[in-house]
Write a protein that holds these residues in place. Sequence first.
Motif, PDB file in Angstrom:
ATOM      1  N   LEU A  74       0.833  -1.199   0.000  1.00 33.84           N
ATOM      2  CA  LEU A  74       0.000   0.000   0.000  1.00 33.84           C
ATOM      3  C   LEU A  74       0.866   1.248   0.000  1.00 33.84           C
ATOM      4  N   SER A  75       0.370   2.277  -0.667  1.00 31.28           N
ATOM      5  CA  SER A  75       1.010   3.582  -0.569  1.00 31.28           C
ATOM      6  C   SER A  75       0.549   4.230   0.740  1.00 31.28           C
ATOM      7  N   VAL A  76       1.125   5.358   1.060  1.00 28.93           N
ATOM      8  CA  VAL A  76       0.758   6.052   2.300  1.00 28.93           C
ATOM      9  C   VAL A  76      -0.715   6.470   2.248  1.00 28.93           C
ATOM     10  N   LYS A  77      -1.146   6.966   1.097  1.00 26.08           N
ATOM     11  CA  LYS A  77      -2.536   7.407   0.951  1.00 26.08           C
ATOM     12  C   LYS A  77      -3.499   6.227   1.098  1.00 26.08           C
ATOM     13  N   GLU A  78      -3.170   5.094   0.476  1.00 26.91           N
ATOM     14  CA  GLU A  78      -4.036   3.914   0.572  1.00 26.91           C
ATOM     15  C   GLU A  78      -4.060   3.364   1.991  1.00 26.91           C
ATOM     16  N   ALA A  79      -2.916   3.375   2.660  1.00 28.91           N
ATOM     17  CA  ALA A  79      -2.869   2.912   4.049  1.00 28.91           C
ATOM     18  C   ALA A  79      -3.715   3.812   4.940  1.00 28.91           C
ATOM     19  N   ALA A  80      -3.677   5.106   4.674  1.00 31.86           N
ATOM     20  CA  ALA A  80      -4.490   6.036   5.458  1.00 31.86           C
ATOM     21  C   ALA A  80      -5.973   5.782   5.235  1.00 31.86           C
ATOM     22  N   LEU A  82      -7.306   2.891   4.360  1.00 32.66           N
ATOM     23  CA  LEU A  82      -7.630   1.595   4.949  1.00 32.66           C
ATOM     24  C   LEU A  82      -7.746   1.680   6.469  1.00 32.66           C
ATOM     25  N   LEU A  83      -6.855   2.464   7.090  1.00 42.75           N
ATOM     26  CA  LEU A  83      -6.893   2.629   8.540  1.00 42.75           C
ATOM     27  C   LEU A  83      -7.812   3.751   8.993  1.00 42.75           C
ATOM     28  N   LYS A  84      -8.387   4.470   8.009  1.00 45.20           N
ATOM     29  CA  LYS A  84      -9.303   5.573   8.275  1.00 45.20           C
ATOM     30  C   LYS A  84      -8.649   6.623   9.175  1.00 45.20           C
ATOM     31  N   CYS A  85      -7.486   7.072   8.726  1.00 43.56           N
ATOM     32  CA  CYS A  85      -6.773   8.133   9.432  1.00 43.56           C
ATOM     33  C   CYS A  85      -6.155   9.067   8.402  1.00 43.56           C
ATOM     34  N   ASP A  86      -5.465  10.073   8.880  1.00 38.78           N
ATOM     35  CA  ASP A  86      -4.847  11.055   8.008  1.00 38.78           C
ATOM     36  C   ASP A  86      -3.491  10.534   7.526  1.00 38.78           C
ATOM     37  N   PRO A  87      -3.090  10.861   6.277  1.00 40.18           N
ATOM     38  CA  PRO A  87      -1.766  10.423   5.804  1.00 40.18           C
ATOM     39  C   PRO A  87      -0.619  10.914   6.689  1.00 40.18           C
ATOM     40  N   ARG A  88      -0.800  12.064   7.329  1.00 42.61           N
ATOM     41  CA  ARG A  88       0.251  12.551   8.229  1.00 42.61           C
ATOM     42  C   ARG A  88       0.458  11.601   9.409  1.00 42.61           C
ATOM     43  N   THR A  89      -0.618  10.922   9.831  1.00 39.42           N
ATOM     44  CA  THR A  89      -0.499   9.944  10.903  1.00 39.42           C
ATOM     45  C   THR A  89       0.360   8.770  10.450  1.00 39.42           C
ATOM     46  N   TYR A  91       2.736   8.869   8.153  1.00 36.13           N
ATOM     47  CA  TYR A  91       4.115   9.343   8.128  1.00 36.13           C
ATOM     48  C   TYR A  91       4.708   9.405   9.539  1.00 36.13           C
ATOM     49  N   ARG A  92       3.917   9.827  10.497  1.00 39.31           N
ATOM     50  CA  ARG A  92       4.381   9.906  11.887  1.00 39.31           C
ATOM     51  C   ARG A  92       4.693   8.510  12.431  1.00 39.31           C
ATOM     52  N   LEU A  93       3.842   7.505  12.099  1.00 38.72           N
ATOM     53  CA  LEU A  93       4.083   6.135  12.543  1.00 38.72           C
ATOM     54  C   LEU A  93       5.326   5.558  11.887  1.00 38.72           C
ATOM     55  N   ILE A  94       5.551   5.901  10.622  1.00 43.31           N
ATOM     56  CA  ILE A  94       6.754   5.444   9.927  1.00 43.31           C
ATOM     57  C   ILE A  94       7.995   6.047  10.575  1.00 43.31           C
ATOM     58  N   LYS A  95       7.938   7.334  10.866  1.00 45.05           N
ATOM     59  CA  LYS A  95       9.083   8.034  11.454  1.00 45.05           C
ATOM     60  C   LYS A  95       9.407   7.504  12.847  1.00 45.05           C
ATOM     61  N   SER A  96       8.373   7.163  13.618  1.00 42.86           N
ATOM     62  CA  SER A  96       8.604   6.652  14.971  1.00 42.86           C
ATOM     63  C   SER A  96       9.023   5.189  14.980  1.00 42.86           C
ATOM     64  N   GLY A  97       8.911   4.495  13.833  1.00 40.86           N
ATOM     65  CA  GLY A  97       9.325   3.101  13.755  1.00 40.86           C
ATOM     66  C   GLY A  97       8.226   2.111  14.083  1.00 40.86           C
ATOM     67  N   ARG A  98       7.026   2.571  14.335  1.00 43.23           N
ATOM     68  CA  ARG A  98       5.926   1.671  14.676  1.00 43.23           C
ATOM     69  C   ARG A  98       5.316   1.008  13.449  1.00 43.23           C
ATOM     70  N   ILE A 106      12.608   8.421  -3.525  1.00 45.84           N
ATOM     71  CA  ILE A 106      12.428   9.544  -2.609  1.00 45.84           C
ATOM     72  C   ILE A 106      10.956   9.736  -2.249  1.00 45.84           C
ATOM     73  N   ARG A 107      10.069   9.610  -3.230  1.00 51.13           N
ATOM     74  CA  ARG A 107       8.644   9.869  -2.984  1.00 51.13           C
ATOM     75  C   ARG A 107       7.767   8.632  -3.066  1.00 51.13           C
ATOM     76  N   ARG A 108       8.367   7.467  -3.014  1.00 52.35           N
ATOM     77  CA  ARG A 108       7.576   6.236  -3.105  1.00 52.35           C
ATOM     78  C   ARG A 108       7.819   5.363  -1.880  1.00 52.35           C
ATOM     79  N   ILE A 109       6.923   5.469  -0.950  1.00 50.04           N
ATOM     80  CA  ILE A 109       6.971   4.648   0.255  1.00 50.04           C
ATOM     81  C   ILE A 109       5.887   3.589   0.121  1.00 50.04           C
TER      82      ILE A 109
END
Length: 122
Positions: A74-80, A82-89, A91-98, A106-109
């Motif tokens: 899933l891309s970040v947008k699709e994951a957001a 699916l989880l019914k949250c904001d894409p910034r959330t 990114y924050r979970l990715i940055k924290s390692g969770r 660079i732009r494909r996570i």
Amino acid sequence: MKIKSICDYCGAAFIARTTVTKCCSDICAKRYYKKRKRDQKIAQSQLITENSNEKLIDRINDQSYFSLKTLDYLSVKEAAQLLKCDPRTIYRLIKSGRLPYANLSIRRIRILKHLQRVLLPG
């Protein structure tokens, strides 16, 4: 030529000089013009609002949800979505390692779908 007519703005009876005259005076003509422009803007705004509501309904559509469930990555947008949250959330979970992810460029996570279960309790 003299034509009896009724003012479109104020409703007063007047004698028009031409067949296309709609207002009794210059002041009524200016006010009627502003009223028409205001009504056009309101109609355009309502049309945009209706279209955005339809797009929102399309985004929340269950078919898109089920099509996301069949993907492995899933891309970040699709994951957001699916989880019914904001894409910034996400990114924050990715940055924290969770949330484990793979950086394709660079732009494909991309996020493995089965690894998202780490976020969900129980």
